[in-house]
Design an enzyme around this catalytic site. Structure first.
Site, PDB file in Angstrom:
ATOM      1  N   HIS A 194      46.909  41.136  39.000  1.00  0.00           N
ATOM      2  CA  HIS A 194      46.592  39.792  39.478  1.00  0.00           C
ATOM      3  C   HIS A 194      45.080  39.616  39.647  1.00  0.00           C
ATOM      4  O   HIS A 194      44.353  40.592  39.865  1.00  0.00           O
ATOM      5  CB  HIS A 194      47.245  39.545  40.855  1.00  0.00           C
ATOM      6  CG  HIS A 194      48.720  39.324  40.801  1.00  0.00           C
ATOM      7  ND1 HIS A 194      49.601  40.003  41.628  1.00  0.00           N
ATOM      8  CD2 HIS A 194      49.477  38.499  40.052  1.00  0.00           C
ATOM      9  CE1 HIS A 194      50.834  39.590  41.376  1.00  0.00           C
ATOM     10  NE2 HIS A 194      50.795  38.686  40.424  1.00  0.00           N
ATOM     11  N   CYS A 228      48.712  40.766  48.980  1.00  0.00           N
ATOM     12  CA  CYS A 228      50.092  40.564  48.519  1.00  0.00           C
ATOM     13  C   CYS A 228      51.101  40.504  49.661  1.00  0.00           C
ATOM     14  O   CYS A 228      52.169  39.915  49.529  1.00  0.00           O
ATOM     15  CB  CYS A 228      50.512  41.708  47.606  1.00  0.00           C
ATOM     16  SG  CYS A 228      49.292  42.214  46.415  1.00  0.00           S
TER      17      CYS A 228
HETATM   18  N1  GLY Z   1      55.058  45.288  42.174  1.00  0.00           N
HETATM   19  C1  GLY Z   1      54.492  43.999  42.361  1.00  0.00           C
HETATM   20  C2  GLY Z   1      54.610  43.181  41.160  1.00  0.00           C
HETATM   21  O1  GLY Z   1      54.562  43.720  40.064  1.00  0.00           O
HETATM   22  O2  GLY Z   1      54.773  41.992  41.235  1.00  0.00           O
END
Ligand code: GLY
Length: 263
Positions: free
Chosen positions: A168, A255
């Site tokens: 991300h 996250c």
């Molecule tokens: N493990 C977090 C994701 O890949 O979204």
């Protein structure tokens, strides 16, 4: 615009399920230890409390191994929450699981309906704008759908690129204050932060970039001493949290929560 980009009153988290061992990962470096993850998660929540947050802790969702990473399923802005449409098909069901919680807080809850994809981990809100990194999880159509929603509300959205091989956009950067970004050198080299002051993570400590500023505190993953010292020398009040287990699933500080100012 987003003048309170790091000032929040509330956070939403979700306990890690024991199914976390089936979570998505770019590279298999072993399964996370659930007991350690619970301990780290409790430390994360208590640090949010220390930062002044009222924290809503949602129960674990065994059906969705990655559901602990709540940031990816929604974008919280003043006055409106927007449900995302994750690029990872196995994570789409997490969105519906978050909706009722957001409706308790927000009068207005909108959603990305597709066909594009977008995940919250690719969105960085600053005092000036909303930056969205295209990635394997966020495509041009998803960005365009979000842009249409937020431009109606007076926000400026800028599309940028998440470095190749990076999960991300916020895997590689965080907001430190109104004009300062913590970034890996590889992301900053793209030029996407030209109008900001940038503090780089130290070489070999790129994973420190996924930190969060929450009011007066900066929550950062433990184990990156050179970057921590650089940030402390700049005057940031750092709290380190063990992230060894989330890191096995490419997860970090941002996250693990949705953060917002209640009206
Ligand atoms: N493990 C977090 C994701 O890949 O979204």
């Amino acid at each position: 615009m987003t003048e309170h980009a790091y000032e929040f009153t509330h956070a939403i988290t979700r306990l890690p399920a024991s199914s976390i061992v089936h979570g998505l990962r770019a590279e298999d470096v072993g399964n996370p230890d659930h007991a350690q993850m619970l301990q780290d998660h409790a430390h994360y929540v208590s640090t949010l409390h220390e930062a002044g947050a009222v924290v809503t802790e949602l129960p674990a969702l065994e059906a969705y191994p990655d559901a602990v990473f709540v940031e990816d399923v929604a974008l919280c802005l003043p006055g409106v929450a927007i449900l995302m449409r994750p690029g990872a098909a196995s994570r789409r069901g997490e969105v519906g699981e978050m909706e009722s919680t957001l409706r308790e807080v927000y009068d207005e809850v909108l959603s990305i309906d597709g066909p594009g994809f977008i995940e919250g981990g690719d969105i960085l809100i600053t005092a000036k704008e909303i930056l969205v990194g295209r990635s394997e999880r966020t495509d041009a159509a998803g960005v365009a759908e979000l842009a249409a929603i937020v431009s109606d509300r007076g926000y400026r959205l800028r599309e940028v690129m998440t470095p190749e091989g990076v999960l991300h956009f916020k895997t590689d950067c965080s907001l430190l204050d109104a004009e300062t970004i913590l970034s890996t050198k590889r992301l900053a080299a793209s030029g996407c932060f030209e109008n900001y002051r940038v503090i780089h993570t130290c070489d070999g400590e790129e994973a420190a970039a996924n930190s969060i500023r929450f009011n007066h505190l900066l929550l950062m993953p433990a184990g990156f001493p050179a970057t921590r010292e650089r940030l402390q020398a700049e005057g940031y009040e750092v709290r380190e949290i063990n992230n060894s287990e989330c890191a096995k699933l490419d997860g970090g500080m941002s996250c693990l929560s949705l953060r917002f100012q209640a009206e």
